[in-house]
Design an enzyme around this catalytic site. Structure first.
Site, PDB file in Angstrom:
ATOM      1  N   HIS A 107      45.764  43.320-127.326  1.00 35.63           N
ATOM      2  CA  HIS A 107      46.367  42.440-126.327  1.00 35.63           C
ATOM      3  C   HIS A 107      47.820  42.781-126.026  1.00 35.63           C
ATOM      4  O   HIS A 107      48.243  42.779-124.873  1.00 35.63           O
ATOM      5  CB  HIS A 107      46.255  40.998-126.813  1.00 35.63           C
ATOM      6  CG  HIS A 107      46.779  39.986-125.844  1.00 35.63           C
ATOM      7  ND1 HIS A 107      46.153  39.699-124.650  1.00 35.63           N
ATOM      8  CD2 HIS A 107      47.884  39.191-125.886  1.00 35.63           C
ATOM      9  CE1 HIS A 107      46.839  38.768-124.006  1.00 35.63           C
ATOM     10  NE2 HIS A 107      47.884  38.448-124.720  1.00 35.63           N
ATOM     11  N   SER A 113      48.977  37.772-120.073  1.00 35.23           N
ATOM     12  CA  SER A 113      48.582  36.703-120.989  1.00 35.23           C
ATOM     13  C   SER A 113      48.783  35.338-120.304  1.00 35.23           C
ATOM     14  O   SER A 113      48.273  35.132-119.202  1.00 35.23           O
ATOM     15  CB  SER A 113      49.376  36.819-122.292  1.00 35.23           C
ATOM     16  OG  SER A 113      48.811  36.053-123.322  1.00 35.23           O
ATOM     17  N   ASP A 142      41.629  44.542-126.289  1.00 37.41           N
ATOM     18  CA  ASP A 142      42.149  43.170-126.333  1.00 37.41           C
ATOM     19  C   ASP A 142      41.157  42.267-127.057  1.00 37.41           C
ATOM     20  O   ASP A 142      39.993  42.175-126.684  1.00 37.41           O
ATOM     21  CB  ASP A 142      42.376  42.665-124.901  1.00 37.41           C
ATOM     22  CG  ASP A 142      43.260  41.425-124.833  1.00 37.41           C
ATOM     23  OD1 ASP A 142      43.314  40.680-125.825  1.00 37.41           O
ATOM     24  OD2 ASP A 142      43.877  41.213-123.776  1.00 37.41           O
TER      25      ASP A 142
END
Length: 434
Positions: free
Chosen positions: A392, A211, A359
């Site tokens: 995610h 991320s 995601d």
């Protein structure tokens, strides 16, 4: 590589790198960085010579610990932390650098660590085989200089772009006197490079993170191509998309509209986290973990509502609202094309670019495209996809597949061993500007 000896317990430490001028113009002084180390016993004399190891009382607990310091406390920390030793870590022990995500901290492994199941003796990231390092990101609130500290510069000090606009009634600009100075992933990467300098670590065998951490990984590899042999960016992208910036914008407004901002934006921070959690989790995972109740009531919360409220309260109790704004802004400002002295083409590290199939924040095709572009520049770049119902956050949930991917990343060919791979010269990190 055979294990050397038994690894001691992980340790937290502070270093005082050189002061740092941010990309937008504000200056970080003093510049404190808190780190986490886990490695071999023979490493400890080097670490003690280069950094201040936190005492058990200072490092107690297994959850992130919000740090707020007065200016006097910061200057005292600098004096306690300053080291002048030239001792270097053993070059025969590979260094693995981990970079945490938006609201994480430097405790990557050990009890309560965000990658605890894949870090430890006999696991994918084994401290009896490698030296593990992780730093709290600049602008956060867990020991590295950030907006929770007194004297952290404000948005009005973003001097690169001239004075703040004059506000008129109904204007959508925010009063910059209450906002933290802009921090970008380039700034966070440069803070980490300066921390590595302070420790005398010249080469990194693998740098990885997901991320926002993956964004910083890419910036590190572009800023200092001569230092990174391999990289594994996870669930990230080359540039923050309009989708990411838009979600962050709404979360930011929730914080700013809290009547207690900036000192106590409790509900605003909770709501911002609730929105973020919906972007971190995919529909199939939420359906599985938060199913509709069998009985209906007009007064009962649905499970997902209770879940979001719980997540919001958890973050509000452990994070600073202004630091949260700084981290959202860093994610917004990510753009590898804005690199000083070149962007993607500067990266030399062999790469394993990992996307997550469901995601909904950083779509998996971003990582496939990144691997393809790196190969077009002649780099060794592989693409892998992590399968997760949860979307995610899969890189914080799917432990067995993640362990396999980290093992694969460690086995990539080293870019630092390839003759002619490092073309040209680069300035030392302390002189790099974004």
């Amino acid at each position: 590589m055979a294990p050397h000896t038994r690894a001691p317990t992980p340790r937290l430490f502070d270093v005082t790198p050189a002061d740092l001028t941010l990309e937008a113009g504000a200056r970080i002084s003093p510049h404190l960085v808190r780190g986490w180390w886990w490695g071999l016993e023979e490493d400890l004399p080097w670490l003690q010579a280069r950094a201040r190891l936190l005492s058990e009382d200072e490092a107690q607990g297994t959850t992130p610990r919000l740090v707020r310091r007065s200016l006097a406390e910061q200057h005292h920390a600098v004096e306690r932390t300053r080291r002048r030793s030239t001792t270097r870590p053993s070059s025969r022990i590979p260094t693995v650098l981990l970079v945490h995500a938006l609201t994480g901290d430097m405790r990557a492994g050990g009890e309560g660590g965000w990658w605890e199941p894949v870090i430890g003796p006999g696991r994918a990231l084994d401290p009896t085989r490698v030296r593990l390092l992780c730093f709290n990101n600049l602008g956060s609130c867990y020991g590295t200089t950030g907006p929770a500290d007194e004297g952290f510069p404000g948005r009005t000090e973003d001097t690169r772009f001239g004075p703040a606009p004059t506000l008129t009634k109904g204007h959508l600009h925010q009063d910059e006197r209450h906002l933290p100075a802009t921090v970008t992933p380039w700034d966070q990467a440069r803070s980490i490079l300066l921390a590595l300098d302070a420790l005398g670590v010249e080469e990194v065998s693998l740098v990885t993170g997901g991320s926002l951490g993956g964004m910083i990984v890419l910036c590190l590899a572009a800023l200092a191509p001569e230092r990174f042999a391999r990289m594994a960016p996870i669930a990230t992208s080359e540039t923050a998309s309009a989708w990411v910036v838009g979600l962050n914008h709404v979360a930011r407004q929730a914080v700013l509209l809290d009547p207690g901002f900036p000192e106590s934006a409790h509900r605003g921070l909770e709501l911002a986290r609730q929105l973020a959690m919906l972007s971190y989790r995919a529909e199939p995972g939420l359906e599985a973990s938060q199913p509709r109740p069998p009985a209906w009531s007009s007064r009962a919360l649905y499970p997902v509502q209770s879940y979001l409220e719980h997540q919001g309260r958890k973050l509000e109790a452990r994070f600073d609202a202004r630091a949260y704004l700084a981290q959202l802004g860093a994610m917004d400002h990510h753009d590898l094309a804005r690199a000083p002295h070149g962007g993607l083409e500067r990266i030399r590290a062999s790469a394993l670019c990992v996307g997550i199939d469901r995601d909904q924040l950083f779509f998996p095709e971003h990582m496939e495209a990144l691997a393809r572009k790196l190969r077009a520049h002649g780099r060794h770049a592989e693409h892998a996809e992590l399968t997760s119902l949860h979307g995610h956050d899969g890189f914080l949930i799917e432990w067995d597949p993640l362990a396999a991917l980290l093992t694969r990343a460690l086995a990539l060919p080293s870019a630092l061993d390839v003759p002619g791979a490092l073309l040209g010269t680069t300035r030392p990190p302390s002189e790099r500007t974004a």
